[in-house]
Design a protein around this motif. Structure first.
Motif, PDB file in Angstrom:
ATOM      1  N   ALA A   1       5.838  -6.233  17.267  1.00  0.00           N
ATOM      2  CA  ALA A   1       6.191  -6.276  15.849  1.00  0.00           C
ATOM      3  C   ALA A   1       5.847  -7.634  15.249  1.00  0.00           C
ATOM      4  O   ALA A   1       5.308  -7.718  14.135  1.00  0.00           O
ATOM      5  CB  ALA A   1       7.675  -5.970  15.670  1.00  0.00           C
ATOM      6  N   ASP A   2       6.133  -8.702  15.981  1.00  0.00           N
ATOM      7  CA  ASP A   2       5.796 -10.045  15.497  1.00  0.00           C
ATOM      8  C   ASP A   2       4.283 -10.221  15.385  1.00  0.00           C
ATOM      9  O   ASP A   2       3.780 -10.813  14.423  1.00  0.00           O
ATOM     10  CB  ASP A   2       6.374 -11.111  16.435  1.00  0.00           C
ATOM     11  N   GLY A   3       3.552  -9.713  16.384  1.00  0.00           N
ATOM     12  CA  GLY A   3       2.107  -9.858  16.371  1.00  0.00           C
ATOM     13  C   GLY A   3       1.445  -9.087  15.250  1.00  0.00           C
ATOM     14  O   GLY A   3       0.519  -9.586  14.593  1.00  0.00           O
ATOM     15  N   VAL A   4       1.916  -7.872  15.000  1.00  0.00           N
ATOM     16  CA  VAL A   4       1.340  -7.063  13.933  1.00  0.00           C
ATOM     17  C   VAL A   4       1.612  -7.706  12.573  1.00  0.00           C
ATOM     18  O   VAL A   4       0.726  -7.751  11.704  1.00  0.00           O
ATOM     19  CB  VAL A   4       1.894  -5.630  13.986  1.00  0.00           C
ATOM     20  N   GLU A   5       2.813  -8.215  12.382  1.00  0.00           N
ATOM     21  CA  GLU A   5       3.118  -8.877  11.114  1.00  0.00           C
ATOM     22  C   GLU A   5       2.258 -10.119  10.937  1.00  0.00           C
ATOM     23  O   GLU A   5       1.778 -10.399   9.824  1.00  0.00           O
ATOM     24  CB  GLU A   5       4.591  -9.228  11.039  1.00  0.00           C
ATOM     25  N   ARG A   6       2.026 -10.868  12.005  1.00  0.00           N
ATOM     26  CA  ARG A   6       1.137 -12.038  11.908  1.00  0.00           C
ATOM     27  C   ARG A   6      -0.271 -11.600  11.514  1.00  0.00           C
ATOM     28  O   ARG A   6      -0.928 -12.242  10.680  1.00  0.00           O
ATOM     29  CB  ARG A   6       1.113 -12.779  13.256  1.00  0.00           C
TER      30      ARG A   6
ATOM     31  N   LEU B   1      -0.931  -4.767  -4.385  1.00  0.00           N
ATOM     32  CA  LEU B   1      -2.123  -3.925  -4.272  1.00  0.00           C
ATOM     33  C   LEU B   1      -1.811  -2.500  -3.883  1.00  0.00           C
ATOM     34  O   LEU B   1      -2.718  -1.676  -3.814  1.00  0.00           O
ATOM     35  CB  LEU B   1      -3.080  -4.534  -3.235  1.00  0.00           C
ATOM     36  N   THR B   2      -0.557  -2.184  -3.611  1.00  0.00           N
ATOM     37  CA  THR B   2      -0.211  -0.840  -3.177  1.00  0.00           C
ATOM     38  C   THR B   2      -0.280   0.129  -4.348  1.00  0.00           C
ATOM     39  O   THR B   2      -0.225  -0.262  -5.512  1.00  0.00           O
ATOM     40  CB  THR B   2       1.203  -0.793  -2.578  1.00  0.00           C
ATOM     41  N   LYS B   3      -0.387   1.409  -3.983  1.00  0.00           N
ATOM     42  CA  LYS B   3      -0.465   2.438  -5.032  1.00  0.00           C
ATOM     43  C   LYS B   3       0.801   2.417  -5.884  1.00  0.00           C
ATOM     44  O   LYS B   3       1.892   2.214  -5.388  1.00  0.00           O
ATOM     45  CB  LYS B   3      -0.645   3.816  -4.404  1.00  0.00           C
ATOM     46  N   GLY B   4       0.618   2.627  -7.157  1.00  0.00           N
ATOM     47  CA  GLY B   4       1.758   2.664  -8.057  1.00  0.00           C
ATOM     48  C   GLY B   4       2.076   1.342  -8.702  1.00  0.00           C
ATOM     49  O   GLY B   4       2.938   1.252  -9.559  1.00  0.00           O
ATOM     50  N   THR B   5       1.364   0.263  -8.280  1.00  0.00           N
ATOM     51  CA  THR B   5       1.567  -1.036  -8.912  1.00  0.00           C
ATOM     52  C   THR B   5       0.354  -1.342  -9.775  1.00  0.00           C
ATOM     53  O   THR B   5      -0.726  -0.798  -9.604  1.00  0.00           O
ATOM     54  CB  THR B   5       1.734  -2.151  -7.858  1.00  0.00           C
ATOM     55  N   ASP B   6       0.521  -2.262 -10.685  1.00  0.00           N
ATOM     56  CA  ASP B   6      -0.574  -2.639 -11.578  1.00  0.00           C
ATOM     57  C   ASP B   6      -0.585  -4.135 -11.717  1.00  0.00           C
ATOM     58  O   ASP B   6       0.266  -4.709 -12.383  1.00  0.00           O
ATOM     59  CB  ASP B   6      -0.414  -1.960 -12.935  1.00  0.00           C
TER      60      ASP B   6
ATOM     61  N   TYR C   1      -8.209  -3.002   5.087  1.00  0.00           N
ATOM     62  CA  TYR C   1      -6.883  -3.477   4.675  1.00  0.00           C
ATOM     63  C   TYR C   1      -5.829  -2.385   4.837  1.00  0.00           C
ATOM     64  O   TYR C   1      -4.707  -2.643   5.295  1.00  0.00           O
ATOM     65  CB  TYR C   1      -6.927  -3.967   3.228  1.00  0.00           C
ATOM     66  N   GLU C   2      -6.161  -1.168   4.474  1.00  0.00           N
ATOM     67  CA  GLU C   2      -5.192  -0.079   4.584  1.00  0.00           C
ATOM     68  C   GLU C   2      -4.839   0.193   6.041  1.00  0.00           C
ATOM     69  O   GLU C   2      -3.679   0.470   6.373  1.00  0.00           O
ATOM     70  CB  GLU C   2      -5.737   1.186   3.921  1.00  0.00           C
ATOM     71  N   ALA C   3      -5.824   0.110   6.935  1.00  0.00           N
ATOM     72  CA  ALA C   3      -5.562   0.360   8.353  1.00  0.00           C
ATOM     73  C   ALA C   3      -4.661  -0.716   8.951  1.00  0.00           C
ATOM     74  O   ALA C   3      -3.730  -0.415   9.707  1.00  0.00           O
ATOM     75  CB  ALA C   3      -6.880   0.432   9.126  1.00  0.00           C
ATOM     76  N   VAL C   4      -4.929  -1.971   8.628  1.00  0.00           N
ATOM     77  CA  VAL C   4      -4.137  -3.066   9.200  1.00  0.00           C
ATOM     78  C   VAL C   4      -2.755  -3.128   8.565  1.00  0.00           C
ATOM     79  O   VAL C   4      -1.743  -3.297   9.265  1.00  0.00           O
ATOM     80  CB  VAL C   4      -4.867  -4.412   9.037  1.00  0.00           C
ATOM     81  N   TRP C   5      -2.685  -2.981   7.260  1.00  0.00           N
ATOM     82  CA  TRP C   5      -1.397  -3.067   6.567  1.00  0.00           C
ATOM     83  C   TRP C   5      -0.574  -1.801   6.718  1.00  0.00           C
ATOM     84  O   TRP C   5       0.633  -1.811   6.468  1.00  0.00           O
ATOM     85  CB  TRP C   5      -1.622  -3.366   5.087  1.00  0.00           C
ATOM     86  N   GLY C   6      -1.223  -0.683   7.082  1.00  0.00           N
ATOM     87  CA  GLY C   6      -0.491   0.566   7.256  1.00  0.00           C
ATOM     88  C   GLY C   6       0.034   1.136   5.959  1.00  0.00           C
ATOM     89  O   GLY C   6       1.102   1.759   5.931  1.00  0.00           O
ATOM     90  N   THR C   7      -0.706   0.965   4.863  1.00  0.00           N
ATOM     91  CA  THR C   7      -0.267   1.471   3.563  1.00  0.00           C
ATOM     92  C   THR C   7      -1.470   1.775   2.694  1.00  0.00           C
ATOM     93  O   THR C   7      -2.550   1.201   2.894  1.00  0.00           O
ATOM     94  CB  THR C   7       0.639   0.453   2.851  1.00  0.00           C
TER      95      THR C   7
END
Length: 241
Positions: free
Chosen positions: A143-148, A235-240, A176-182
């Motif tokens: 979890a720490d590594g993925v967040e880094r 940058l996520t969907k639904g934001t501007d 970006y979507e693959a790494v951020w998971g969103t």
């Protein structure tokens, strides 16, 4: 306590490695299947004890990666992720682990060796979600590594390394979507990338997309540090932005 009565505590030192790559548009983590006790048969991060008192800690990490997974640690940029030493984390005694992180494109299939019964890539979402249980406290280390790694994409141009020599902005967004998971909003992402001077540069002709529409091609630019950063929440969907 008088100094002549003090004895240093018996502490064992290990290394663990969080190795990340992209495969099939998903962020993947290298795991081994433990072939020895404790946790025989369980999934775990590659790693192990220092080979001898004179062995450098980072050198031990590179050695363990080669021995347990058949990957060339010398070809990876390893950065120290953290030190994990909570009492009881290892049933063999007081064991402190120095964890290292690497995120790199186009890594090969691992080959298990030494005390690893298997080695393979696993989707990070499955690991963090608990579908792939891990030995020791390796879930916390992952979890720490993925967040880094996710933070590195906010502040650096690392994402371009996972694209081809020329790519579209949609290709870059997929990284970006693959790494951020969103999922990201394409309009916000396009504007942000284009506003970041030196991040990407035009690469000449266009390429037809799946819809048949032409898309501009780019290549990695000279800028390595992104300022201002690529903030996930903006940058996520639904934001501007």
């Amino acid at each position: 306590m008088p100094t002549d009565e003090w004895e240093p505590p018996a502490v064992l030192l290990t290394v663990d490695l969080v190795i990340l790559t992209l495969r099939d548009a998903r962020l993947r983590l290298l795991l081994i299947e433990r072939g020895v006790a404790p946790f025989r048969g369980a999934h775990a991060l590659p790693g192990g004890f220092l080979g001898h008192l004179d062995e450098d800690i980072e050198a031990a990490a590179r050695r363990e990666l080669a021995e347990e997974a058949g990957l060339d640690g010398g070809a990876l940029h390893l950065e120290q992720l953290g030190v994990y030493g909570k009492p009881g984390r290892d049933p063999r005694g007081r064991v402190v682990s120095v964890a290292y992180l690497a995120i790199s494109p186009r890594l090969p299939d691992p080959v298990a060796g030494t005390d690893a019964a298997g080695a393979s890539w696993h989707a990070v979402d499955d690991v963090l979600g608990g579908a792939v249980p891990l030995a020791f406290d390796h879930h916390r280390i992952v979890a720490d590594g993925v967040e880094r790694a996710r933070a590195k994409l906010e502040h650096s141009a690392l994402a371009t390394a996972f694209c081809a020599d020329t790519f579209t902005i949609s290709d870059l967004q997929e990284v970006y979507e693959a790494v951020w998971g969103t999922r990201l909003d394409p309009r916000n992402f396009y504007r942000k990338v284009q506003r970041t001077e030196g991040f990407i540069v035009a690469a000449g002709p266009t390429r037809k997309t799946e819809t048949g529409r032409p898309a501009r091609l780019f290549r990695a630019g000279p800028r390595q540090v992104l300022h201002p950063p690529m903030v996930r929440t903006a940058l996520t969907k639904g934001t501007d932005e």
